[in-house]
Design an enzyme around this catalytic site. Structure first.
Site, PDB file in Angstrom:
ATOM      1  N   ASP A  70       0.502  -1.146   0.057  1.00  0.00           N
ATOM      2  CA  ASP A  70       0.264  -0.400  -0.109  1.00  0.00           C
ATOM      3  C   ASP A  70       1.017   1.251  -0.055  1.00  0.00           C
ATOM      4  O   ASP A  70       0.350   2.202   0.143  1.00  0.00           O
ATOM      5  CB  ASP A  70      -0.632  -0.273   1.430  1.00  0.00           C
ATOM      6  CG  ASP A  70      -0.443  -0.178   2.651  1.00  0.00           C
ATOM      7  OD1 ASP A  70       0.897  -0.052   2.665  1.00  0.00           O
ATOM      8  OD2 ASP A  70      -1.233  -0.075   3.706  1.00  0.00           O
ATOM      9  N   SER A  71       2.294   1.058   0.168  1.00  0.00           N
ATOM     10  CA  SER A  71       3.580   2.535   0.069  1.00  0.00           C
ATOM     11  C   SER A  71       2.897   2.531  -1.681  1.00  0.00           C
ATOM     12  O   SER A  71       3.770   3.456  -1.609  1.00  0.00           O
ATOM     13  CB  SER A  71       4.377   1.694  -0.269  1.00  0.00           C
ATOM     14  OG  SER A  71       4.842   0.823  -0.715  1.00  0.00           O
ATOM     15  N   ASP A 109      -1.178  -6.113  -0.379  1.00  0.00           N
ATOM     16  CA  ASP A 109      -1.433  -5.687   1.052  1.00  0.00           C
ATOM     17  C   ASP A 109      -2.759  -5.230   1.313  1.00  0.00           C
ATOM     18  O   ASP A 109      -3.757  -4.379   0.631  1.00  0.00           O
ATOM     19  CB  ASP A 109      -0.763  -4.172   1.072  1.00  0.00           C
ATOM     20  CG  ASP A 109       0.277  -4.046   2.174  1.00  0.00           C
ATOM     21  OD1 ASP A 109       0.579  -5.298   3.085  1.00  0.00           O
ATOM     22  OD2 ASP A 109       1.279  -3.291   1.687  1.00  0.00           O
ATOM     23  N   LYS A 139      -1.645  -9.303   2.934  1.00  0.00           N
ATOM     24  CA  LYS A 139      -0.428  -8.590   4.013  1.00  0.00           C
ATOM     25  C   LYS A 139      -1.518  -7.529   5.007  1.00  0.00           C
ATOM     26  O   LYS A 139      -1.602  -6.944   4.529  1.00  0.00           O
ATOM     27  CB  LYS A 139       1.077  -8.443   3.288  1.00  0.00           C
ATOM     28  CG  LYS A 139       1.489  -7.462   4.807  1.00  0.00           C
ATOM     29  CD  LYS A 139       2.953  -7.413   4.232  1.00  0.00           C
ATOM     30  CE  LYS A 139       2.913  -5.989   3.834  1.00  0.00           C
ATOM     31  NZ  LYS A 139       2.412  -4.767   4.499  1.00  0.00           N
ATOM     32  N   GLU A 141      -1.563  -5.150   8.662  1.00  0.00           N
ATOM     33  CA  GLU A 141      -1.064  -4.863   9.530  1.00  0.00           C
ATOM     34  C   GLU A 141      -1.223  -5.545  11.304  1.00  0.00           C
ATOM     35  O   GLU A 141      -2.490  -5.266  11.153  1.00  0.00           O
ATOM     36  CB  GLU A 141      -0.421  -3.074   9.466  1.00  0.00           C
ATOM     37  CG  GLU A 141       0.640  -2.824   8.286  1.00  0.00           C
ATOM     38  CD  GLU A 141       0.771  -1.376   8.005  1.00  0.00           C
ATOM     39  OE1 GLU A 141       0.408  -0.305   8.582  1.00  0.00           O
ATOM     40  OE2 GLU A 141       0.978  -1.011   7.058  1.00  0.00           O
ATOM     41  N   GLU A 208       9.309  -4.781  10.131  1.00  0.00           N
ATOM     42  CA  GLU A 208      10.161  -2.526   9.607  1.00  0.00           C
ATOM     43  C   GLU A 208      10.415  -2.090  10.863  1.00  0.00           C
ATOM     44  O   GLU A 208       9.870  -2.166  11.937  1.00  0.00           O
ATOM     45  CB  GLU A 208       8.747  -2.614   9.349  1.00  0.00           C
ATOM     46  CG  GLU A 208       8.850  -1.011   8.242  1.00  0.00           C
ATOM     47  CD  GLU A 208       7.768  -0.037   7.789  1.00  0.00           C
ATOM     48  OE1 GLU A 208       7.238  -1.136   6.940  1.00  0.00           O
ATOM     49  OE2 GLU A 208       8.271   0.674   7.207  1.00  0.00           O
TER      50      GLU A 208
HETATM   51  O1  KIV Z   1       3.763  -0.800   1.574  1.00  0.00           O
HETATM   52  C1  KIV Z   1       4.751  -1.962   1.940  1.00  0.00           C
HETATM   53  O2  KIV Z   1       5.516  -1.111   0.861  1.00  0.00           O
HETATM   54  C2  KIV Z   1       5.589  -2.443   2.651  1.00  0.00           C
HETATM   55  C3  KIV Z   1       6.155  -2.368   2.321  1.00  0.00           C
HETATM   56  C4  KIV Z   1       7.336  -1.581   2.904  1.00  0.00           C
HETATM   57  C5  KIV Z   1       6.760  -4.086   3.756  1.00  0.00           C
HETATM   58  O3  KIV Z   1       3.984  -3.316   3.127  1.00  0.00           O
END
Ligand code: KIV
Length: 293
Positions: A70-71, A109, A139, A141, A208
């Site tokens: 989600d970055s 994510d 994924k 969090e 992280e």
């Molecule tokens: O969103 C993302 O890119 C991430 C990584 C930095 C692990 O969660």
């Protein structure tokens, strides 16, 4: 160096499990999980973020996992954090990354707000992401508080990668993106969070932005692979945001190593293009169509 080989036996043979033969068999979640056996990971897991099909094509042969992180909210959309990212964005980019890859496992994510309310909410969102994209896993969090959700998803057929330590979706609670685990209590919580996700059935956990001893302790505390970012070389694998390691931003966090400097390369190329357009030297003879003689 490539980590996989073309298997001629798999070419051309259709089956219900393989209706459209691919040149290369994609890695699987169980194969990733098996990389760590009895606490030892002989072959560290290579993971990078990917958001587009072309990017995925370029990264795929080198990576075990492509993370549609989600970055992308910040990297692709210029948003101030990952909080505004939507399920629609994640679906579209995950589908592009699956289309652009054939070897790596694609993990997507779950965006902020799509999974925290209840395991049922998480299942609906995760199922939607996997159906729309063809990705293999999600994924999410959060540590101990998310363990019941992780168990709920895994028991219903959705592999889950956890994410503890610095969790960017919680930036408003954490107060920033600084390294976590500076107090004994916080260090113990991060290791406890990793343990809870492992026991709930996560196939891997991202750790992280933590002090190195915590990353090592978490890696040793859990049976599944721990993938570090701003963590330790002793984790079972590593992940970086691809645009960071390729040098597309001027400033990057301390934990990023720049393997290329593409920002200035792009700026230079675009500057030369702009100059040639302005002086009418582009397009030139070799790039224009002429009527047939
Ligand atoms: O969103 C993302 O890119 C991430 C990584 C930095 C692990 O969660």
């Amino acid at each position: 160096m490539s980590t996989f080989h073309l298997d001629p036996k798999s070419l051309g043979a259709t089956s219900r499990a393989n209706p459209t033969p691919q040149p290369i068999r994609r890695l699987t979640i169980p194969a990733i999980r098996r990389r760590k056996e009895a606490g030892i990971t002989a072959q560290p897991i290579v993971m990078l973020t990917a958001y587009t099909a072309r990017q995925a094509q370029l990264l795929d042969e080198h990576c075990d996992i492509l993370l549609v992180g989600d970055s992308l909210g910040q990297v692709i959309y210029g948003l101030p954090s990952t909080i505004p990212v939507t399920l629609e964005m994640m679906e579209a980019h995950a589908a592009a990354v699956v289309r652009g890859s054939w070897h790596a496992v694609v993990v997507v994510d779950m965006p902020f707000g799509s999974y925290e309310t209840s395991p049922e909410q998480a299942f609906a969102a995760a199922a939607r992401l996997l159906k729309a994209s063809g990705a293999a896993a999600v994924k999410l969090e959060g540590g101990e508080a998310m363990a019941p959700t992780v168990r709920f998803l895994v028991e219903r057929g959705i592999p889950v990668m956890g994410h503890v330590g610095l969790t960017p979706q919680a930036v408003n609670v954490l107060g920033g993106y600084g390294a976590r685990g500076r107090s004994d209590a916080e260090a113990a919580k991060i290791v406890g969070d990793a343990r809870a996700l492992d026991e709930a059935g996560a196939f891997a956990i991202v750790v992280e932005g933590v002090l190195e001893p915590i990353a090592i302790a978490a890696t040793e505390a859990v049976s599944c692979p721990v993938i570090g970012i701003g963590a330790s070389a002793r984790c079972d694998g590593q992940v970086l945001v691809t645009e960071d390691m390729l040098g597309l931003f001027e400033r990057v966090p301390r934990f990023v190593k720049r393997y290329a400097d593409l920002g200035p390369t792009i700026s230079d190329a675009v500057g030369r293009y702009a100059a040639e357009v302005r002086e009418r030297s582009f397009p030139a003879e070799e790039t224009i169509y002429r009527p047939a003689e």
